[in-house]
Design a protein around this motif. Structure first.
Motif, PDB file in Angstrom:
ATOM      1  N   CYS A 156      -1.903   1.205  -4.379  1.00 23.18           N
ATOM      2  CA  CYS A 156      -0.708   0.516  -4.095  1.00 23.18           C
ATOM      3  C   CYS A 156       0.543   0.970  -5.197  1.00 23.18           C
ATOM      4  O   CYS A 156       1.618   0.749  -5.393  1.00 23.18           O
ATOM      5  N   GLN A 205     -10.702   2.801   6.608  1.00 25.28           N
ATOM      6  CA  GLN A 205      -9.995   2.119   5.396  1.00 25.28           C
ATOM      7  C   GLN A 205      -9.383   0.743   5.585  1.00 25.28           C
ATOM      8  O   GLN A 205      -9.271   0.064   4.773  1.00 25.28           O
ATOM      9  N   LEU A 246      -7.458   4.390  -1.447  1.00 27.01           N
ATOM     10  CA  LEU A 246      -6.376   3.751  -1.088  1.00 27.01           C
ATOM     11  C   LEU A 246      -5.741   3.445  -2.562  1.00 27.01           C
ATOM     12  O   LEU A 246      -6.130   3.307  -3.581  1.00 27.01           O
ATOM     13  N   MET A 250       0.781  -1.076   0.045  1.00 27.67           N
ATOM     14  CA  MET A 250       0.146   0.099  -0.027  1.00 27.67           C
ATOM     15  C   MET A 250       0.697   1.294  -0.028  1.00 27.67           C
ATOM     16  O   MET A 250       2.144   1.172   0.439  1.00 27.67           O
ATOM     17  N   LEU A 264      -9.483  -0.963  -3.987  1.00 24.41           N
ATOM     18  CA  LEU A 264      -8.566   0.112  -3.146  1.00 24.41           C
ATOM     19  C   LEU A 264      -8.972   1.401  -3.609  1.00 24.41           C
ATOM     20  O   LEU A 264      -9.304   2.279  -2.663  1.00 24.41           O
ATOM     21  N   LEU A 290      -9.735  -2.434   3.829  1.00 26.24           N
ATOM     22  CA  LEU A 290      -8.561  -3.208   3.345  1.00 26.24           C
ATOM     23  C   LEU A 290      -8.731  -4.861   4.019  1.00 26.24           C
ATOM     24  O   LEU A 290      -8.231  -5.744   3.216  1.00 26.24           O
ATOM     25  N   ILE A 302     -10.719  -6.647   1.461  1.00 28.41           N
ATOM     26  CA  ILE A 302      -9.881  -6.893   0.370  1.00 28.41           C
ATOM     27  C   ILE A 302      -9.077  -8.158   0.176  1.00 28.41           C
ATOM     28  O   ILE A 302      -9.147  -8.766  -0.380  1.00 28.41           O
TER      29      ILE A 302
END
Length: 573
Positions: A165, A117, A163, A106, A158, A121, A124
């Protein structure tokens, strides 16, 4: 295509055409503006001298590879070779065969995440990954075991919760770190977190700062109670209270060139700046690196080597030139540290436990994690507690653990009890509190040892033998890339092959950072991984028997001459 092999006229022509399509012919042409194949270069480096990774970035910028990513995802295919190198710029790492599927990191500028968040996550991770995460040594999170067919699903999931990556691998300015207690630290000189976040966002939004010559690390140190090992970064902005020479006040001192895997800390430039200017200065310095970094030899492409080649004064002058274009009003102030007030002490165990923070009757809770591990259940619980009892604020540290700040005195017991229900404590022994390990052979192609598993074994073994009155930081890294920075550990272990071909380690002693900065010195190795617990037991026993009073392990190790270090692990006759 091998490095340094040269290119045919047809290949050079193709690359020049690619430059034109990207609109880069002005930047990458010869000084006369001629775009003939023989004149084409990238920031002064002739195309036929570029390493293969630079050619790949020239042919297709990582920001322009979305169509390829869609095709791989639709076909359920893993990217390999240079395609995999390119995909790492977007944050996806093919780690097969060590671990199935992709790993992602991340991007959390300032090591900051909202509680909601983290809950998202966790979902996810449960749906698309392996059902767990690890806090990294750059204060962000990794997810693993992501199938090729789910890459786009992860991207979109994300994005939906704010968010990303993107920009966490390959030739990127990696996750920007900041003091994990920024904004609520009772000792901090200034909250630098907003500047870390803003610079991180600017990097993501600026094309010229993507696909740079090599990885790049930036850190912001607020002068507070916890270390973010800022002096191990390429750029370190360190808050300083300056008492004379300039208008007294809080400034940022600029240090450059940290890369402890290459045995170098960031060095003071003799330059101060106003904290508000760090974003533009960071941008300008990255631009200098983009324009002058080595694109021919990846082993010498980090900022350290540009500084070694051209010097610090040269780099500062080029930074001023870049600032004249980006932010003409920004001032670089030349003044050494003679008028800097001493930095207040760092608490080496302050990242674990319940600690008072700024604000009346308020606390932060530092969680004890096993070399960064978090289950989905634990991630969810942390996020929920941050929302219910805190301010929806979660922080991660470079020591691979998590902080929940803004907990009222009256709520501490409820929070710690709820954490205990999911296996998360808030206390750790002097061995566990400072244990740091990279991913290791279980999930990294480069690693030569199972660092996380070995770290757990070492900690548990030493805990069963000793009780200490001060911490011993033990850093395990799987290869010379030193992601876990073994050279700054009280005890550092670097993966290698043992004499019998099994996993093993080289062991070093006496490293440190901040006010204790120093590169660890060789003790022994290679030592088979199965023998490391016994070696370290002998070492710690020798320390406890020979130390002077309450002498720390670091002080003890540093007063032993190089040639006498091996005697520390020799059993008495």
């Amino acid at each position: 295509m091998s490095q340094g092999s040269g290119f045919s006229s047809e290949q050079q022509a193709y690359l020049v055409e690619a430059l034109g399509k990207l609109g880069l012919e002005r930047l990458f042409a010869g000084s006369s503006g001629d775009t003939a194949p023989e004149a084409a270069h990238v920031h002064g480096t002739p195309i036929d001298e570029l390493c293969k990774e630079e050619i790949a970035k020239l042919e297709l910028h990582p920001l322009d590879m979305w169509a390829k990513l869609e095709a791989w995802t639709d076909a359920g295919e893993m990217a390999t070779g240079l395609d995999q190198f390119m995909l790492r710029h977007l944050g996806f790492f093919n780690v097969e065969p060590n671990s199935p599927g992709y790993m992602i990191r991340m991007r959390l500028p300032g090591c900051l995440m909202r509680g909601d968040q983290l809950v998202a996550l966790a979902q996810i991770a449960q749906t698309y990954a392996g059902g767990y995460a690890h806090v990294t040594t750059r204060g962000n999170l990794q997810l693993r075991e992501i199938a090729a067919k789910d890459v786009l699903n992860v991207f979109f999931a994300l994005r939906d919760v704010g968010l990303s990556c993107h920009g966490t691998g390959a030739d990127s300015a990696r996750n920007l770190t900041a003091s994990p207690t920024a904004g609520f630290d009772r000792q901090e000189l200034i909250n630098l977190l907003p500047y870390a976040v803003r610079l991180g966002q600017r990097i993501q939004a600026t094309r010229e700062l993507q696909a740079i010559p090599r990885k790049f690390n930036i850190s912001f140190d607020n002068g507070g109670i916890l270390s973010c090992v800022s002096d191990t970064n390429d750029i370190s902005f360190q808050a300083a209270e300056v008492t004379d020479g300039v208008d007294p006040g809080i400034y940022c001192r600029i240090l450059l060139g940290g890369i402890t895997g290459h045995k170098d800390f960031a060095r003071d430039t003799g330059v101060l700046c106003h904290p508000k200017d760090t974003v533009n200065i960071g941008h300008a310095m990255l631009r200098v690196f983009v324009e002058h970094g080595d694109r021919t030899n990846r082993k010498r492409a980090r900022l350290k080597y540009l500084l070694d080649r051209e010097g610090f004064d040269w780099f500062i002058e080029r930074t001023k030139e870049a600032l004249a274009d980006l932010a003409p009003d920004v001032e670089l102030i030349h003044q050494g540290d003679v008028h800097d007030a001493p930095r207040l002490p760092i608490d080496r165990t302050g990242h674990i436990g319940v600690h008072p923070q700024a604000g009346e009757a308020m606390n932060y809770v530092g969680l004890a994690q096993e070399v960064g591990y978090l289950s989905v259940q634990q991630m969810t619980r942390i996020g929920e507690l941050a929302q219910h009892y805190g301010q929806n604020d979660v922080r991660f540290t470079v020591w691979q653990n998590t902080l929940i700040p803004h907990i009222a005195d009256a709520d501490v017991d409820a929070v710690t009890a709820s954490l205990a229900e999911v296996g998360l404590g808030h206390s750790a022994t002097s061995f566990a509190a400072g244990a740091v390990a990279c991913t290791g052979k279980a999930g990294c192609k480069l690693a030569l040892a199972y660092t996380k598993q070995d770290a757990t074994s070492i900690v548990r073994h030493l805990e069963s033998k000793f009780s200490l009155d001060s911490p011993i930081n033990i850093h395990l890294t799987g290869c010379p890339n030193s992601c876990a920075q073994h050279y700054i550990g009280d005890i550092g272990l670097m993966g290698t092959a043992a004499p019998d071909g099994s996993e093993g380690y080289h062991i070093v002693l006496g490293g440190g950072n901040d006010s204790d900065r120093g590169i660890a010195r060789p003790l022994c190795g290679p030592v088979a991984a199965r023998d490391v617990c016994e070696v370290l037991e002998t070492l710690v026993a020798r320390y406890l028997s020979d130390r002077e009073g309450t002498e720390t392990f670091l002080s003890f190790a540093r007063r032993i001459p190089d040639d006498a270090l091996p005697s520390l692990i020799q059993l008495p006759a």
